[in-house]
Design a protein around this motif. Sequence first.
Motif: not given
Length: 831
Positions: A500-508
């Motif tokens: 739903h929001i992409g995978n940038k959360w893995i580093i941010d």
Amino acid sequence: MDSMQSNNLINNLRTSLDTNVIKQNYLDHLNLSLGKDFKNSTPWDKFYSLSLVIRDRIIKKWHETQQKYYKNDKTKRVHYLSIEFLIGRLLYNNILNLQIEDEIKNAMNELNISLEELAEIEPDAGLGNGGLGRLAACFLDSIATLGIPGYGYGLRYEYGIFKQIFEDGFQKELPDDWLKNGYPWEIERKDRAVKVKFYGRSEPYKDNNGHLRFRWVDTYDILAVPYDIPIVGYGNNVVNTLRLWSSKSINDFDFDNFQKGNYIKASESKIISESISKVLYPNDAFYAGRELRIKQEYFFVSASIQDIIRRFKAQFGTNFKLFPEKNVIQLNDTHPALAIPELMRILLDEELLSWEEAWEITKKTFAYTNHTVMPEALEKWEVHLFEKLLPRHLEILYEINSRFLNNVSKFYPNDINKIRNLSIFEEGSVKQVRMANLSIIGSFSVNGVSKLHTEILKNKVFKDFYDIWPEKFNNKTNGITQRRWLLQCNPELSNLITKHIGNKWIIDLDELKKLEKYADDKEFLNNFHNVKQKNKIRLSNYIYKTLNIKVDPESIFDVQVKRLHEYKRQLLNAMHIIYLYLKLKDDPNYDIVPRTFIFGAKAAPGYKMAKLIIKLINSIAEVINNDTTVNKKLKVVFIPNYNVSLAEIIIPAANVSEQISTAGKEASGTGNMKFALNGALTIGTLDGANIEIKECVGEENIFIFGLTAEQVQRLKESRLYNPYEIYLKNETIRKILDLINSDYFSKGNSELFSDIFQSLLFGINGGYPDEYMLLADFDSYKTKHKEIDKLYRQTFKWNKKALLNVARVGMFSSDRTIKEYAEDIWKVEKI
């Protein structure tokens, strides 16, 4: 083809991500490294071979990372010294951080091997006990992921703290032999071994310039052998190093004694030397245990400081004025504090610097993280231990203290109390060295690990130091790595989020804020709820498989997993369980949502009250779980041997996170962050990082109860708190405590839990009654649990609040914490 081309070809074949190459590498390791064929290999062989395949793909990046650090003269290195590194299992963690999960799965699938099953075979590394070690592990992950030149330094314990089992509900400690089959992630570096000295005496002499010098002579030397574990950054080709020291005898075997028939004496040196790194945290309730523990602390810091100096001299020679510009050493609590006098000793006695030069370098190099607000928990060591084990360091400590107190007396003339509070040495019937005072005096930075904790340090615990050096003190609220505590441990939720929001959360992790737009999306919340249910079913299956207890995945999973200590108040949780049990016994139709209470905790072997509380909870569980009139609505499970791998199963399944320490006692906590990140709602006091979690997720999305730290302090100072009066006036509390004090939970032994009863109402062994304010907070705690029961019936509202917890805890990433360390304290840039 020349040798360089040949080597490059071999390296490329051993680091390729082609499925066929991975398969062949795996079979080669099985055959050539382990001497097994595929048909006759054991599950352990399969795990070990795959680990070596992954390690091959790490080592090239490891070498390249270290070469970058050496080639850049501007590089400033961070050295993180910690007595614990609770790194857990590394197979899956390394695969995820290398971003090669699909390739490895495909190769294993073609060999009909389950990657998930292989990952389960790996033992948890026995390198830590609780929050301190887990925090250190998170920090190493973030340091590597942010590309910061960093090294972890610690001890390579042959046995972990202990393997916990229960016998008749009592904790029993067994050896945690985690290294018995080898460990694929470590590489022994015998060429980097150093000698560590003990005992002996300090001998004065005059150098060629007529200056008074000292040398440490007639010492008993032990060899410190380093074992390196690669720490893989996420998706950035950075691989840092965790260097762990193992103690070895310089003379393993005394042949002369053996020839004379003294067979035990012949191996005595080996036994004594290797005991240092044998067991994590030996029981220090007796003298020999205390001596061994201080040996552990000095052993690993001496070896580490020698290693740091070796690396510095290889690049910059003896220009030690550059040392603080190129190195910063972070002390993770006071266990590594002896690094301060050790650096002084080497600079003074071996590098022959003046005192002024050595001290200027030392105090610009060290930074200190404090992890406790409880004065009784601040580490102290008897002076006579120093006289015996570390005579030269004692001289240095006296000199540091004398010079420091001379300066203090200029600001506070004739203020004996101030001098007494600030001194490194605590006078008394047994003179002691105060390691926290040493750490503050010898460091340029002192940080707490949550806002409340830091304020207590400044205004209470270390107020006299803060008055002198307010610029030294700062806050760095703890964090956790989302790579381990969401991506790895909760793949279903990770996939839902990424979809739903992409995978940038893995580093941010701040990217999770984008989830807020789904807070009223019924389809998303339904999927979110289903993920939680799958995780609860997984935990239910684990509990049934290991404990033969059936729990209902539809019930509320109410979880408290953390070290067993009275201030963490597992006993308050137990009292509330008894309250619910009594309500159901009085009225079997009493309307509550079925609740499963889940505990996990180890008690220190010498901590009698903590072990008694474990027995009480297990006894309560035995009564409730076997009572057919209540066990459809109430279950209690105490899962033995709580560790990182268990946490990875338990935390994603939790509905309720118990963070109920007495306000003002918990420095920060990181379990509270892990639970919130995985969609559990917190019931907690305004203590540690709970305060900041409340600020982030919103007061309406957390269940806060109980006295504040200020109220606790005022009650204690007033001496008006009377738990016995509460017991007399509060019928509910009286019934609960009377039941504990009877033989109801103890199979006819009415004395078994009497110490718990006595400690709450009257105090024992000179302690205050109800030291941790359980009775004062009980009614407030009970009321909040009723709110939890009411809310859980409203599925949409519960799921919305749980999702908002996930969406709003981005600040609790250890990446954010490490960025703050790097910018505010370490002054280091990524490479």
